[in-house]
Design an enzyme around this catalytic site. Structure first.
Site, mmCIF file in Angstrom:
data_model
loop_
_atom_site.group_PDB
_atom_site.id
_atom_site.type_symbol
_atom_site.label_atom_id
_atom_site.label_comp_id
_atom_site.label_asym_id
_atom_site.label_seq_id
_atom_site.Cartn_x
_atom_site.Cartn_y
_atom_site.Cartn_z
ATOM 1 N N ASP A 81 4.973 -1.439 12.384
ATOM 2 C CA ASP A 81 3.547 -1.802 12.349
ATOM 3 C C ASP A 81 2.928 -1.742 13.742
ATOM 4 O O ASP A 81 1.847 -1.188 13.935
ATOM 5 C CB ASP A 81 3.378 -3.238 11.830
ATOM 6 C CG ASP A 81 3.209 -3.293 10.324
ATOM 7 O OD1 ASP A 81 3.380 -2.257 9.669
ATOM 8 O OD2 ASP A 81 2.905 -4.388 9.822
ATOM 9 N N GLU A 120 -3.672 -6.330 13.136
ATOM 10 C CA GLU A 120 -2.939 -7.462 12.575
ATOM 11 C C GLU A 120 -1.860 -7.955 13.533
ATOM 12 O O GLU A 120 -1.579 -9.140 13.607
ATOM 13 C CB GLU A 120 -2.307 -7.008 11.254
ATOM 14 C CG GLU A 120 -1.486 -8.073 10.598
ATOM 15 C CD GLU A 120 -1.026 -7.690 9.205
ATOM 16 O OE1 GLU A 120 -1.141 -6.512 8.822
ATOM 17 O OE2 GLU A 120 -0.544 -8.593 8.507
ATOM 18 N N ASP A 169 -5.224 -2.090 10.042
ATOM 19 C CA ASP A 169 -4.021 -2.598 9.375
ATOM 20 C C ASP A 169 -3.042 -1.428 9.343
ATOM 21 O O ASP A 169 -3.240 -0.467 8.603
ATOM 22 C CB ASP A 169 -4.313 -3.123 7.966
ATOM 23 C CG ASP A 169 -3.113 -3.885 7.415
ATOM 24 O OD1 ASP A 169 -1.994 -3.702 7.945
ATOM 25 O OD2 ASP A 169 -3.281 -4.655 6.464
ATOM 26 N N ILE A 181 0.056 -0.878 8.266
ATOM 27 C CA ILE A 181 0.569 -0.624 6.911
ATOM 28 C C ILE A 181 0.234 -1.845 6.063
ATOM 29 O O ILE A 181 0.809 -2.919 6.259
ATOM 30 C CB ILE A 181 2.102 -0.413 6.878
ATOM 31 C CG1 ILE A 181 2.528 0.725 7.798
ATOM 32 C CG2 ILE A 181 2.566 -0.109 5.439
ATOM 33 C CD1 ILE A 181 4.033 0.886 7.937
ATOM 34 N N ASP A 182 -0.702 -1.693 5.167
ATOM 35 C CA ASP A 182 -0.995 -2.777 4.233
ATOM 36 C C ASP A 182 -0.007 -2.667 3.067
ATOM 37 O O ASP A 182 0.453 -1.568 2.741
ATOM 38 C CB ASP A 182 -2.443 -2.663 3.734
ATOM 39 C CG ASP A 182 -2.835 -3.877 2.915
ATOM 40 O OD1 ASP A 182 -2.491 -5.006 3.311
ATOM 41 O OD2 ASP A 182 -3.480 -3.693 1.859
ATOM 42 N N THR A 213 3.041 -4.154 3.088
ATOM 43 C CA THR A 213 4.310 -3.855 3.771
ATOM 44 C C THR A 213 5.508 -4.085 2.847
ATOM 45 O O THR A 213 6.491 -3.335 2.915
ATOM 46 C CB THR A 213 4.483 -4.760 5.006
ATOM 47 O OG1 THR A 213 3.208 -5.084 5.511
ATOM 48 C CG2 THR A 213 5.301 -4.088 6.069
ATOM 49 N N ASP A 227 -7.599 -6.179 6.481
ATOM 50 C CA ASP A 227 -7.327 -5.702 5.117
ATOM 51 C C ASP A 227 -8.578 -5.101 4.484
ATOM 52 O O ASP A 227 -8.489 -4.153 3.707
ATOM 53 C CB ASP A 227 -6.891 -6.864 4.207
ATOM 54 C CG ASP A 227 -5.565 -7.474 4.588
ATOM 55 O OD1 ASP A 227 -4.625 -6.714 4.852
ATOM 56 O OD2 ASP A 227 -5.467 -8.718 4.606
HETATM 57 C C1 2IP Z 1 -0.868 -8.110 2.508
HETATM 58 C C2 2IP Z 1 -0.400 -7.254 1.377
HETATM 59 C C3 2IP Z 1 -0.170 -8.084 0.156
HETATM 60 C C4 2IP Z 1 -1.429 -8.736 -0.311
HETATM 61 C C5 2IP Z 1 -2.093 -9.471 0.843
HETATM 62 C C6 2IP Z 1 -2.233 -8.614 2.082
HETATM 63 O O1 2IP Z 1 -0.930 -7.370 3.703
HETATM 64 O O2 2IP Z 1 -1.317 -6.265 1.082
HETATM 65 O O3 2IP Z 1 0.324 -7.236 -0.828
HETATM 66 O O4 2IP Z 1 -1.112 -9.619 -1.352
HETATM 67 O O5 2IP Z 1 -3.353 -9.869 0.429
HETATM 68 O O6 2IP Z 1 -2.817 -9.338 3.081
HETATM 69 P P1 2IP Z 1 -1.254 -9.200 -2.898
HETATM 70 O O7 2IP Z 1 -0.462 -7.953 -3.094
HETATM 71 O O8 2IP Z 1 -0.748 -10.367 -3.661
HETATM 72 O O9 2IP Z 1 -2.725 -8.960 -3.063
HETATM 73 P P2 2IP Z 1 0.395 -6.980 4.617
HETATM 74 O O10 2IP Z 1 1.325 -6.260 3.755
HETATM 75 O O11 2IP Z 1 -0.218 -6.110 5.697
HETATM 76 O O12 2IP Z 1 0.913 -8.283 5.136
HETATM 77 CA CA CA Z 2 -2.515 -6.277 5.280
#
Ligand code: 2IP
Ligand code: CA
Length: 374
Positions: free
Chosen positions: A54, A79, A153, A155-156, A158, A301
Site C-alpha cells: 500500500d 491512507e 487509496d 488498494i481499497d 485489501t 475511500d
Molecule cells: C476498507 C475496505 C472494506 C470496507 C471498508 C473500507 O478499505 O474497502 O472492504 O468494508 O469500508 O474502508 P466493507 O467491505 O464492509 O464495506 P481498506 O481495504 O483500504 O482498509
Molecule cells: Ca479503503
C-alpha cells in the site's frame, strides 16, 4: 488540468501493475499471503508486507504527481503513513528514489534484506505503464494545481486483494467479494470548498485473459467542475419504474438490512465488499444506491468515486445529516476539512455514514424507512 487527469490515469495503471505483480511474482506473493502462524516476528512481518505494498503504491503516486505538479506536492494525502517499521523494529521512510536501484536498496532495508522481492517491487514502480486508452481529447478542465488536493487509496478492499478469490459472474451482476472488489482510488478535490472534481478508479483485476495472459485491468474516470461533467461511464438507463436496488456491506446493521429489504425486496438488496467497489456499482448502474450507516469509510475511500458520480448527475451524502434534514440539502460529503476533535485516521472518517446515488430523488426514498431507527 486535463494533463492532471492523463497523469492520474497513468499512475493508477502503474499502481495496478504493482498490485498485480505482488500477486504474480512468487517471492512477493509468498510475503503477501503467508499464513499468520509462527512466531510473533513472522506475524508482524506478514502484516507489514501488506502495508508496504500500500505504502509503495501511495508514494509512487505522490512522487509522480509531485514531479509534474509541484504546487500539489503538500496536498497529496493517503491512507498510509510512509514511516515504516520493518520486522526488526527499525524505522524506515519509504519513498520512491530517482533510480530503480536506489528504490530497490531502500525497499530491501524494509524487507529485511530480501533483495529478490525488493528488486521485483522496484522494477514495477519504475516501469512505464502501457499506453492508456482514454478519450480525453478536447477535454478542458478550468482548474489550476494550486487549487487542488488529492486523496489516494492505494488498494481499497485489501482483505479481498490478499485473499484473492477469483469469482466468475454473469455480465451485469455485481461481485459480492473477491479480487474484482480491489480498486486503486485517486480523487481530486477543491481545497477551498472540498468538492470532489476529478476521480480515477483502476480495477487491477477486471478480467482474466483466457489465453493465459493473466489479469487485465480497467479504468474509470470522471471530471465534475462547474458546467463540465464528463465521465468514462455513461449514465445507465433507468430501471423499471418503482424498483429500487441497493448495495450494502455484509456487516451492515441488521436494522438497516431489514428496513431496506422491505423497501427494495430481497432480490434487489445486494451485498459487496469494498467501499470504493460499492460506489463503483452505483456508477455502473449495478445498484441504484449504496447505503452505509456507520463511520467506517474515509475520505480516501469515497473521493474518487464521488467525483465520477457527480459527473453523472449523482453524489454522495452524509446519511445521518439526511436523517435529520430529510431533504439531503447541505449533506453532500466534502474532502478538505478534518474533524479536529478526533485523532488519527478518524479525523478523516465519513463519520455520519453515507448514501451514494445517481438520482437525488432516491435519497428521500431511502431515508423514509430508516427514520427513527438509527
Ligand atoms: C476498507 C475496505 C472494506 C470496507 C471498508 C473500507 O478499505 O474497502 O472492504 O468494508 O469500508 O474502508 P466493507 O467491505 O464492509 O464495506 P481498506 O481495504 O483500504 O482498509
Ligand atoms: Ca479503503
Amino acid at each position: 488540468m486535463a494533463d492532471l487527469l492523463r497523469l492520474l490515469l497513468r499512475v493508477a495503471e502503474k499502481a495496478a501493475n504493482v498490485a498485480r505483480v505482488c500477486r504474480q511474482e512468487a517471492p512477493l506473493f509468498q510475503l503477501l499471503v503467508q499464513e499468520k502462524t509462527g512466531d510473533d516476528k513472522n506475524k508482524k512481518f506478514v502484516q507489514d508486507f501488506k502495508t508496504l505494498a500500500d505504502v509503495v503504491i501511495q508514494e509512487m503516486i505522490r512522487h509522480d504527481v509531485g514531479v509534474k505538479f509541484p504546487e500539489m506536492a503538500d496536498f497529496i494525502n493517503g491512507e498510509e503513513s510512509n514511516k515504516f517499521e520493518n520486522g526488526l523494529g527499525e524505522s524506515v521512510t519509504v519513498t520512491v528514489c530517482a533510480t530503480e536501484e536506489d528504490t530497490a536498496a531502500l525497499l530491501a532495508s524494509v524487507l529485511d534484506g530480501d533483495h529478490t522481492a525488493a528488486s521485483l517491487l522496484a522494477r514495477a514502480i519504475h516501469q512505464d505503464p502501457a499506453s492508456i486508452q482514454a478519450d480525453t481529447d478536447g477535454l478542458t478542465v478550468p482548474l489550476s494545481p494550486s487549487e487542488l488536493g488529492i486523496w489516494i487509496d492505494p488498494i481499497d478492499a485489501t482483505s479481498q486483494y490478499i485473499e484473492g478469490r477469483e469469482e466468475v459472474l454473469e455480465e451485469g451482476r455485481l461481485f459480492p467479494s473477491g479480487l474484482h472488489c480491489a480498486l486503486v482510488l485517486i480523487g481530486v478535490y477543491l481545497r477551498s470548498t472540498g468538492e470532489p472534481v476529478m476521480g480515477v478508479i483502476n480495477q487491477p483485476f477486471n478480467y482474466k485473459d483466457p489465453a493465459g495472459g493473466g489479469w487485465k485491468g480497467k479504468h474509470f474516470w470522471g471530471v465534475s467542475c462547474g458546467s463540465i461533467n464528463v465521465c468514462s461511464e455513461t449514465r445507465p438507463k433507468a430501471g423499471p419504474a418503482g424498483g429500487l436496488s441497493a448495495v450494502l456491506s455484509s456487516s451492515e446493521k441488521p436494522v438497516v438490512k431489514e428496513a431496506l429489504t422491505s423497501l427494495c425486496g430481497p432480490d434487489k438488496l445486494m451485498f459487496a465488499s469494498g467501499a470504493g467497489y460499492k460506489i463503483l456499482c452505483v456508477i455502473q448502474g449495478l445498484a441504484d444506491v449504496y447505503v452505509l450507516s456507520g463511520g467506517s469509510t474515509f475520505k480516501w475511500d469515497s473521493c474518487a468515486p464521488h467525483a465520477l458520480l457527480r459527473a453523472l448527475g449523482g453524489g454522495v451524502v452524509d446519511l445521518h445529516k439526511c436523517l435529520q434534514s430529510s431533504s439531503g440539502a447541505e449533506a453532500e460529503l466534502t474532502y478538505h476539512q478534518p474533524r479536529t476533535e478526533c485523532k488519527g485516521a478518524d479525523r478523516w472518517a465519513n463519520h455520519g455514514g453515507l448514501v451514494a446515488y445517481r438520482d437525488c430523488s432516491q435519497i428521500s426514498r431511502i431515508i423514509a424507512p430508516l427514520k427513527g431507527k438509527l
